[in-house]
Motif scaffolding. Structure first.
Motif, PDB file in Angstrom:
ATOM      1  N   SER A   1      -7.684   7.815  11.156  1.00  0.00           N
ATOM      2  CA  SER A   1      -6.845   6.682  11.557  1.00  0.00           C
ATOM      3  C   SER A   1      -5.496   6.735  10.845  1.00  0.00           C
ATOM      4  CB  SER A   1      -7.546   5.361  11.213  1.00  0.00           C
ATOM      5  OG  SER A   1      -8.764   5.229  11.919  1.00  0.00           O
ATOM      6  N   TYR A   2      -4.482   6.188  11.504  1.00  0.00           N
ATOM      7  CA  TYR A   2      -3.146   6.129  10.917  1.00  0.00           C
ATOM      8  C   TYR A   2      -2.869   4.713  10.401  1.00  0.00           C
ATOM      9  CZ  TYR A   2      -2.187  10.787  12.624  1.00  0.00           C
ATOM     10  OH  TYR A   2      -2.235  12.152  12.833  1.00  0.00           O
ATOM     11  N   PRO A   3      -1.949   4.557   9.462  1.00  0.00           N
ATOM     12  CA  PRO A   3      -1.695   3.239   8.869  1.00  0.00           C
ATOM     13  C   PRO A   3      -1.465   2.136   9.895  1.00  0.00           C
ATOM     14  CG  PRO A   3      -0.596   4.907   7.562  1.00  0.00           C
ATOM     15  CD  PRO A   3      -1.189   5.622   8.761  1.00  0.00           C
ATOM     16  N   ARG A   4      -0.786   2.443  10.988  1.00  0.00           N
ATOM     17  CA  ARG A   4      -0.507   1.413  12.004  1.00  0.00           C
ATOM     18  C   ARG A   4      -1.787   0.880  12.648  1.00  0.00           C
ATOM     19  NH1 ARG A   4       0.745   6.319  14.329  1.00  0.00           N
ATOM     20  NH2 ARG A   4      -0.374   6.848  16.265  1.00  0.00           N
ATOM     21  N   GLN A   5      -2.882   1.631  12.524  1.00  0.00           N
ATOM     22  CA  GLN A   5      -4.153   1.224  13.131  1.00  0.00           C
ATOM     23  C   GLN A   5      -5.043   0.445  12.152  1.00  0.00           C
ATOM     24  OE1 GLN A   5      -5.021   5.419  14.056  1.00  0.00           O
ATOM     25  NE2 GLN A   5      -5.104   4.856  16.237  1.00  0.00           N
ATOM     26  N   LEU A   6      -4.558   0.238  10.923  1.00  0.00           N
ATOM     27  CA  LEU A   6      -5.379  -0.367   9.882  1.00  0.00           C
ATOM     28  C   LEU A   6      -4.964  -1.801   9.583  1.00  0.00           C
ATOM     29  CD1 LEU A   6      -5.366   2.590   7.319  1.00  0.00           C
ATOM     30  CD2 LEU A   6      -7.043   2.157   9.142  1.00  0.00           C
ATOM     31  N   SER A   7      -5.943  -2.599   9.185  1.00  0.00           N
ATOM     32  CA  SER A   7      -5.660  -3.955   8.706  1.00  0.00           C
ATOM     33  C   SER A   7      -5.062  -3.875   7.309  1.00  0.00           C
ATOM     34  CB  SER A   7      -6.947  -4.774   8.668  1.00  0.00           C
ATOM     35  OG  SER A   7      -7.828  -4.244   7.676  1.00  0.00           O
ATOM     36  N   GLY A   8      -4.568  -5.005   6.815  1.00  0.00           N
ATOM     37  CA  GLY A   8      -4.010  -5.046   5.470  1.00  0.00           C
ATOM     38  C   GLY A   8      -5.023  -4.655   4.405  1.00  0.00           C
ATOM     39  N   GLY A   9      -6.250  -5.141   4.567  1.00  0.00           N
ATOM     40  CA  GLY A   9      -7.301  -4.809   3.608  1.00  0.00           C
ATOM     41  C   GLY A   9      -7.657  -3.331   3.632  1.00  0.00           C
ATOM     42  N   MET A  10      -7.679  -2.742   4.816  1.00  0.00           N
ATOM     43  CA  MET A  10      -7.993  -1.316   4.926  1.00  0.00           C
ATOM     44  C   MET A  10      -6.880  -0.466   4.318  1.00  0.00           C
ATOM     45  SD  MET A  10      -9.654  -1.331   8.752  1.00  0.00           S
ATOM     46  CE  MET A  10     -10.077   0.402   8.835  1.00  0.00           C
ATOM     47  N   LYS A  11      -5.629  -0.869   4.537  1.00  0.00           N
ATOM     48  CA  LYS A  11      -4.516  -0.145   3.921  1.00  0.00           C
ATOM     49  C   LYS A  11      -4.627  -0.162   2.398  1.00  0.00           C
ATOM     50  CE  LYS A  11      -1.176  -1.059   7.622  1.00  0.00           C
ATOM     51  NZ  LYS A  11       0.059  -1.796   7.989  1.00  0.00           N
ATOM     52  N   MET A  12      -5.011  -1.320   1.848  1.00  0.00           N
ATOM     53  CA  MET A  12      -5.148  -1.406   0.400  1.00  0.00           C
ATOM     54  C   MET A  12      -6.307  -0.539  -0.084  1.00  0.00           C
ATOM     55  SD  MET A  12      -3.843  -2.349  -2.336  1.00  0.00           S
ATOM     56  CE  MET A  12      -2.534  -3.280  -1.516  1.00  0.00           C
ATOM     57  N   ARG A  13      -7.368  -0.431   0.702  1.00  0.00           N
ATOM     58  CA  ARG A  13      -8.463   0.478   0.348  1.00  0.00           C
ATOM     59  C   ARG A  13      -7.975   1.928   0.273  1.00  0.00           C
ATOM     60  NH1 ARG A  13     -11.766  -3.251   3.482  1.00  0.00           N
ATOM     61  NH2 ARG A  13     -13.637  -3.817   2.288  1.00  0.00           N
TER      62      ARG A  13
ATOM     63  N   ALA B   1       0.806  -1.218   0.000  1.00  0.00           N
ATOM     64  CA  ALA B   1       0.000   0.000   0.000  1.00  0.00           C
ATOM     65  C   ALA B   1       0.844   1.276   0.000  1.00  0.00           C
ATOM     66  CB  ALA B   1      -0.943   0.011   1.206  1.00  0.00           C
ATOM     67  N   ASN B   2       2.071   1.209   0.521  1.00  0.00           N
ATOM     68  CA  ASN B   2       2.999   2.351   0.493  1.00  0.00           C
ATOM     69  C   ASN B   2       2.390   3.636   1.072  1.00  0.00           C
ATOM     70  OD1 ASN B   2       5.247   1.036  -0.780  1.00  0.00           O
ATOM     71  ND2 ASN B   2       4.103   1.086  -2.699  1.00  0.00           N
ATOM     72  N   LEU B   3       1.791   3.517   2.245  1.00  0.00           N
ATOM     73  CA  LEU B   3       1.218   4.693   2.902  1.00  0.00           C
ATOM     74  C   LEU B   3       2.275   5.382   3.758  1.00  0.00           C
ATOM     75  CD1 LEU B   3      -2.186   3.174   4.089  1.00  0.00           C
ATOM     76  CD2 LEU B   3      -1.644   4.294   1.910  1.00  0.00           C
ATOM     77  N   LEU B   4       2.136   6.693   3.916  1.00  0.00           N
ATOM     78  CA  LEU B   4       3.041   7.443   4.780  1.00  0.00           C
ATOM     79  C   LEU B   4       2.569   7.290   6.229  1.00  0.00           C
ATOM     80  CD1 LEU B   4       3.501  10.704   2.674  1.00  0.00           C
ATOM     81  CD2 LEU B   4       4.968   8.686   2.772  1.00  0.00           C
ATOM     82  N   PRO B   5       3.396   6.708   7.089  1.00  0.00           N
ATOM     83  CA  PRO B   5       2.937   6.368   8.450  1.00  0.00           C
ATOM     84  C   PRO B   5       2.584   7.576   9.293  1.00  0.00           C
ATOM     85  CG  PRO B   5       5.313   6.020   8.238  1.00  0.00           C
ATOM     86  CD  PRO B   5       4.785   6.282   6.865  1.00  0.00           C
ATOM     87  N   TRP B   6       3.140   8.748   8.975  1.00  0.00           N
ATOM     88  CA  TRP B   6       2.864   9.947   9.790  1.00  0.00           C
ATOM     89  C   TRP B   6       1.642  10.724   9.304  1.00  0.00           C
ATOM     90  CZ3 TRP B   6       7.114   9.226   6.657  1.00  0.00           C
ATOM     91  CH2 TRP B   6       7.174  10.008   5.492  1.00  0.00           C
ATOM     92  N   ARG B   7       0.993  10.233   8.247  1.00  0.00           N
ATOM     93  CA  ARG B   7      -0.213  10.898   7.749  1.00  0.00           C
ATOM     94  C   ARG B   7      -1.407   9.973   7.968  1.00  0.00           C
ATOM     95  NH1 ARG B   7       1.209  15.178   3.421  1.00  0.00           N
ATOM     96  NH2 ARG B   7      -1.046  15.188   3.069  1.00  0.00           N
ATOM     97  N   ASN B   8      -2.526  10.560   8.384  1.00  0.00           N
ATOM     98  CA  ASN B   8      -3.719   9.739   8.578  1.00  0.00           C
ATOM     99  C   ASN B   8      -4.339   9.378   7.234  1.00  0.00           C
ATOM    100  OD1 ASN B   8      -5.371  11.947   7.756  1.00  0.00           O
ATOM    101  ND2 ASN B   8      -5.533  12.693   9.856  1.00  0.00           N
ATOM    102  N   VAL B   9      -5.440   8.633   7.274  1.00  0.00           N
ATOM    103  CA  VAL B   9      -6.071   8.132   6.054  1.00  0.00           C
ATOM    104  C   VAL B   9      -6.411   9.264   5.093  1.00  0.00           C
ATOM    105  CG1 VAL B   9      -8.203   7.083   5.170  1.00  0.00           C
ATOM    106  CG2 VAL B   9      -6.956   5.989   7.050  1.00  0.00           C
ATOM    107  N   LEU B  10      -7.106  10.276   5.593  1.00  0.00           N
ATOM    108  CA  LEU B  10      -7.502  11.389   4.736  1.00  0.00           C
ATOM    109  C   LEU B  10      -6.285  12.075   4.127  1.00  0.00           C
ATOM    110  CD1 LEU B  10      -9.636  13.275   3.545  1.00  0.00           C
ATOM    111  CD2 LEU B  10      -9.575  14.570   5.695  1.00  0.00           C
ATOM    112  N   ASP B  11      -5.261  12.313   4.944  1.00  0.00           N
ATOM    113  CA  ASP B  11      -4.086  13.030   4.456  1.00  0.00           C
ATOM    114  C   ASP B  11      -3.276  12.196   3.463  1.00  0.00           C
ATOM    115  OD1 ASP B  11      -4.707  15.287   5.874  1.00  0.00           O
ATOM    116  OD2 ASP B  11      -3.455  14.785   7.601  1.00  0.00           O
ATOM    117  N   ASN B  12      -3.272  10.878   3.625  1.00  0.00           N
ATOM    118  CA  ASN B  12      -2.610  10.024   2.640  1.00  0.00           C
ATOM    119  C   ASN B  12      -3.294  10.124   1.279  1.00  0.00           C
ATOM    120  OD1 ASN B  12      -0.260   7.999   3.128  1.00  0.00           O
ATOM    121  ND2 ASN B  12      -1.325   8.069   5.110  1.00  0.00           N
ATOM    122  N   VAL B  13      -4.616  10.167   1.290  1.00  0.00           N
ATOM    123  CA  VAL B  13      -5.358  10.267   0.029  1.00  0.00           C
ATOM    124  C   VAL B  13      -5.214  11.653  -0.586  1.00  0.00           C
ATOM    125  CG1 VAL B  13      -7.667  10.146  -1.002  1.00  0.00           C
ATOM    126  CG2 VAL B  13      -6.963   8.448   0.695  1.00  0.00           C
ATOM    127  N   LEU B  14      -5.076  12.655   0.268  1.00  0.00           N
ATOM    128  CA  LEU B  14      -4.921  14.030  -0.214  1.00  0.00           C
ATOM    129  C   LEU B  14      -3.548  14.293  -0.832  1.00  0.00           C
ATOM    130  CD1 LEU B  14      -6.633  16.137   2.590  1.00  0.00           C
ATOM    131  CD2 LEU B  14      -7.264  16.139   0.166  1.00  0.00           C
TER     132      LEU B  14
END
Length: 262
Positions: free
Chosen positions: A134-146, A89-102
């Motif tokens: 939520s932050y990436p560390r709080q998400l399941s694998g499926g949620m990270k992929m979403r 998923a390559n999410l930035l761990p210091w950004r929450n879900v909304l900020d990663n998408v932004l």
């Protein structure tokens, strides 16, 4: 009904990496607008290499690749028509879900209010409207992929490239995301190029399957999947679905028997 436009063309493409590994040889394929096309083949056959070329992340050694009638790097520099979803998923761990998408919208610039509305819309599409902070560390694998899919959709691409995005997920999560992906594909009228090793996944998702030979990768066969959309999980019990799985498996087995050249 008019003929769909060609949006991707591999014209006798070869790819040799530094060190001598021949990933693709005389690879020839045309993709039409609005298709859901899966690349199916054995490990190391060049599926991901072909996908990365479409994204402008690698160049052909021989032949040429065109995307929307332009060279991929030229097209990427001029438009936001392509989005890439990787297996990680390559999410930035210091950004929450909304900020990663932004993030890609911020990099592109533009109206912040409109960008946030777009991000909220795609997060709702993938079922994450209740997890914005939520932050990436709080998400399941499926949620990270979403989140990764939402981030790709935020740019409103005409084409979505997906490199085994569900490969590391459990079967229940995988099936759920397959259904969501088909819904998004139909809602957004995109072209999807999807890499997978999974025959069942390829048949369930695709309008067409490109079966690739063992390295060096060539197009071994094309299979049109004549199953109506929208597809429900129950289609897997349909005898026609089973016939397509058997057909694709036979083609895959034949392509995998080829000896590596070079």
């Amino acid at each position: 009904m008019g003929v769909a436009n060609e949006v991707v063309s591999f014209n006798h493409v070869g790819k040799t990496y530094t060190g001598g590994t021949v990933a693709l040889s005389d690879f020839h394929l045309s993709v039409k607008e609005g298709e859901f096309l899966s690349f199916l083949g054995p490990s190391g056959c060049g599926k991901s290499t072909a996908l990365r070329m479409v994204a402008g992340l690698g160049e052909a050694t021989d032949g040429d690749v065109s995307v929307f009638n332009k060279k991929p790097k030229e097209m990427i520099q001029q438009t936001n028509d392509i989005a890439f979803v990787f297996q990680d998923a390559n999410l930035l761990p210091w950004r929450n879900v909304l900020d990663n998408v932004l993030l890609p919208l911020e990099l592109r610039g533009g109206n912040k209010k409109e960008s946030k509305q777009t991000a909220l819309r795609v997060l709702e599409m993938v079922g994450l409207k209740d997890h914005l902070k939520s932050y990436p560390r709080q998400l399941s694998g499926g949620m990270k992929m979403r989140v990764s899919i939402a981030r790709a959709l935020a740019a409103k691409p005409r084409m979505l490239l997906m490199d085994e995005p569900f490969g590391a997920l459990d079967e229940i999560t995988r099936q759920t995301l397959q259904m969501e992906l088909l819904d998004i594909w139909q809602q957004e009228n995109m072209t999807v190029l999807f890499v997978t090793h999974n025959v069942y996944e390829a048949v369930f998702l695709s309008s067409r399957i490109a079966v690739m030979s063992a390295r060096p990768g060539r197009l071994s066969s094309l299979i049109d999947i004549d199953l109506p959309y929208p597809r429900e999980l129950s289609v897997r019990t349909n005898p026609t679905f089973t016939e397509y799985v058997d057909l694709a498996s036979d083609h895959l087995e034949t392509s995998s028997d080829r000896k590596e050249i070079g």
